[in-house]
Design an enzyme around this catalytic site. Structure first.
Site, mmCIF file in Angstrom:
data_model
loop_
_atom_site.group_PDB
_atom_site.id
_atom_site.type_symbol
_atom_site.label_atom_id
_atom_site.label_comp_id
_atom_site.label_asym_id
_atom_site.label_seq_id
_atom_site.Cartn_x
_atom_site.Cartn_y
_atom_site.Cartn_z
ATOM 1 N N GLY A 40 -45.467 -13.048 44.482
ATOM 2 C CA GLY A 40 -46.984 -12.904 44.196
ATOM 3 C C GLY A 40 -47.831 -14.199 44.144
ATOM 4 O O GLY A 40 -47.092 -15.328 44.015
ATOM 5 N N GLN A 45 -54.014 -20.453 42.355
ATOM 6 C CA GLN A 45 -52.843 -21.300 42.810
ATOM 7 C C GLN A 45 -53.059 -21.843 44.172
ATOM 8 O O GLN A 45 -52.016 -22.627 44.810
ATOM 9 C CB GLN A 45 -51.472 -20.484 42.885
ATOM 10 C CG GLN A 45 -50.951 -20.012 41.659
ATOM 11 C CD GLN A 45 -49.939 -18.993 41.695
ATOM 12 O OE1 GLN A 45 -49.909 -17.900 41.850
ATOM 13 N NE2 GLN A 45 -48.553 -19.713 41.587
ATOM 14 N N CYS A 82 -42.071 -18.912 39.490
ATOM 15 C CA CYS A 82 -43.447 -19.231 39.828
ATOM 16 C C CYS A 82 -43.630 -20.341 40.778
ATOM 17 O O CYS A 82 -43.004 -21.348 40.970
ATOM 18 C CB CYS A 82 -44.231 -19.788 38.417
ATOM 19 S SG CYS A 82 -46.155 -19.933 38.970
ATOM 20 N N LEU A 83 -44.255 -19.812 41.925
ATOM 21 C CA LEU A 83 -44.420 -20.655 43.259
ATOM 22 C C LEU A 83 -45.111 -22.288 42.892
ATOM 23 O O LEU A 83 -44.861 -23.119 43.480
ATOM 24 C CB LEU A 83 -45.195 -20.153 44.402
ATOM 25 C CG LEU A 83 -44.555 -19.041 45.034
ATOM 26 C CD1 LEU A 83 -45.621 -18.336 45.942
ATOM 27 C CD2 LEU A 83 -43.517 -19.607 45.670
ATOM 28 N N HIS A 129 -47.685 -11.390 35.560
ATOM 29 C CA HIS A 129 -47.680 -12.926 35.824
ATOM 30 C C HIS A 129 -48.905 -13.243 36.683
ATOM 31 O O HIS A 129 -49.618 -14.180 36.122
ATOM 32 C CB HIS A 129 -46.518 -13.011 36.632
ATOM 33 C CG HIS A 129 -46.285 -14.332 37.011
ATOM 34 N ND1 HIS A 129 -45.305 -15.141 36.577
ATOM 35 C CD2 HIS A 129 -46.910 -15.384 37.834
ATOM 36 C CE1 HIS A 129 -45.249 -16.439 37.187
ATOM 37 N NE2 HIS A 129 -46.005 -16.492 37.992
ATOM 38 N N GLU A 130 -49.335 -12.411 37.616
ATOM 39 C CA GLU A 130 -50.477 -12.845 38.455
ATOM 40 C C GLU A 130 -51.753 -12.666 37.937
ATOM 41 O O GLU A 130 -52.804 -13.585 37.753
ATOM 42 C CB GLU A 130 -50.547 -12.017 39.808
ATOM 43 C CG GLU A 130 -49.213 -12.274 40.594
ATOM 44 C CD GLU A 130 -48.780 -13.674 40.623
ATOM 45 O OE1 GLU A 130 -49.464 -14.608 40.765
ATOM 46 O OE2 GLU A 130 -47.390 -13.743 41.051
ATOM 47 N N HIS A 133 -52.271 -15.559 35.340
ATOM 48 C CA HIS A 133 -52.930 -16.782 36.200
ATOM 49 C C HIS A 133 -54.528 -16.753 36.205
ATOM 50 O O HIS A 133 -54.901 -17.841 36.138
ATOM 51 C CB HIS A 133 -52.353 -16.755 37.646
ATOM 52 C CG HIS A 133 -51.084 -17.426 37.868
ATOM 53 N ND1 HIS A 133 -50.772 -18.552 37.421
ATOM 54 C CD2 HIS A 133 -50.084 -16.966 38.370
ATOM 55 C CE1 HIS A 133 -49.782 -19.106 37.853
ATOM 56 N NE2 HIS A 133 -48.819 -18.141 38.112
HETATM 57 ZN ZN LIG Z 1 -47.144 -17.809 39.168
#
Ligand SMILES: [Zn+2]
Length: 193
Positions: A40, A45, A82-83, A129-130, A133
């Site tokens: 995701g 991000q 998380c990326l 989670h997204e 963000h």
């Molecule tokens: Zn993340």
């Protein structure tokens, strides 16, 4: 380039038109495919502070101006990554099921982690989670907190038999009721709680 600066990720994103959102969605899916093990990604991000995120667990899904309109009282603990923070893993608390509305989907979307398919849990967690963000919330803000310390002793958490737990063994992980997970703990599985 994926943003790794926590301060930048704490800014809220602004609503976007469906047309612009779709263009951002294409870029996000491209970035996600380039990433290592990403499932995701949210627009902020990659430095675009607009309310668009993508999820790719079972199939690619773009959400434009998404809103969680229903969420279960039941929650479960899940190990998340998380990326933007590639070296961190956090045990978070997430809702077991949610209903989402987004401007690019005519009908409501339901996600439910309570399923035999572990991908349902990944997808349900990933959507939460997204969307977080987009509100400037990171996984660290959802961290599962241990029971408070009582009389200087860290009181053990009593787990109910029907409480959902996450168990892991190597790279595999499952979400199931504690009464079902308990016998598996003798078989090399560990409890993520
Ligand atoms: Zn993340």
């Amino acid at each position: 380039m994926i943003i790794k600066d926590k301060t930048k990720l704490e800014e809220k994103c602004s609503p976007v038109s469906v047309k612009e959102g779709e263009e951002i969605g294409v870029r996000l899916l491209h970035e996600l495919r380039e990433s290592e093990n990403g499932i995701g990604l949210a627009a902020n991000q990659i430095g675009i502070n607009k309310r668009v995120c993508v999820i790719n667990v079972k199939e690619p899904l773009v959400l434009i101006n998404p809103k969680i309109v229903e969420k279960s009282k039941e929650q479960f603990v899940f190990p998340e990554g998380c990326l933007s923070f590639p070296n961190d893993k956090v045990k978070t608390t997430r809702h077991e099921s949610i209903v989402v509305e987004a401007d690019n989907h005519d009908s409501r979307l339901s996600f439910n982690a309570n399923s035999k398919d572990i991908n349902d849990a990944f997808e349900c967690v990933c959507v939460q989670h997204e969307i977080d963000h987009l509100d400037g919330i990171t996984m660290f803000d959802r961290e599962f907190k241990q029971e408070p310390i009582v009389n200087g002793i860290n009181a053990p958490k009593k787990i109910g038999r029907n409480e959902k737990v996450t168990i892991t063994k190597g790279t595999e992980s499952k979400v199931l009721k504690y009464k079902k997970a308990e016998p598996m703990l003798e078989d090399g599985w560990t409890l993520s709680i």
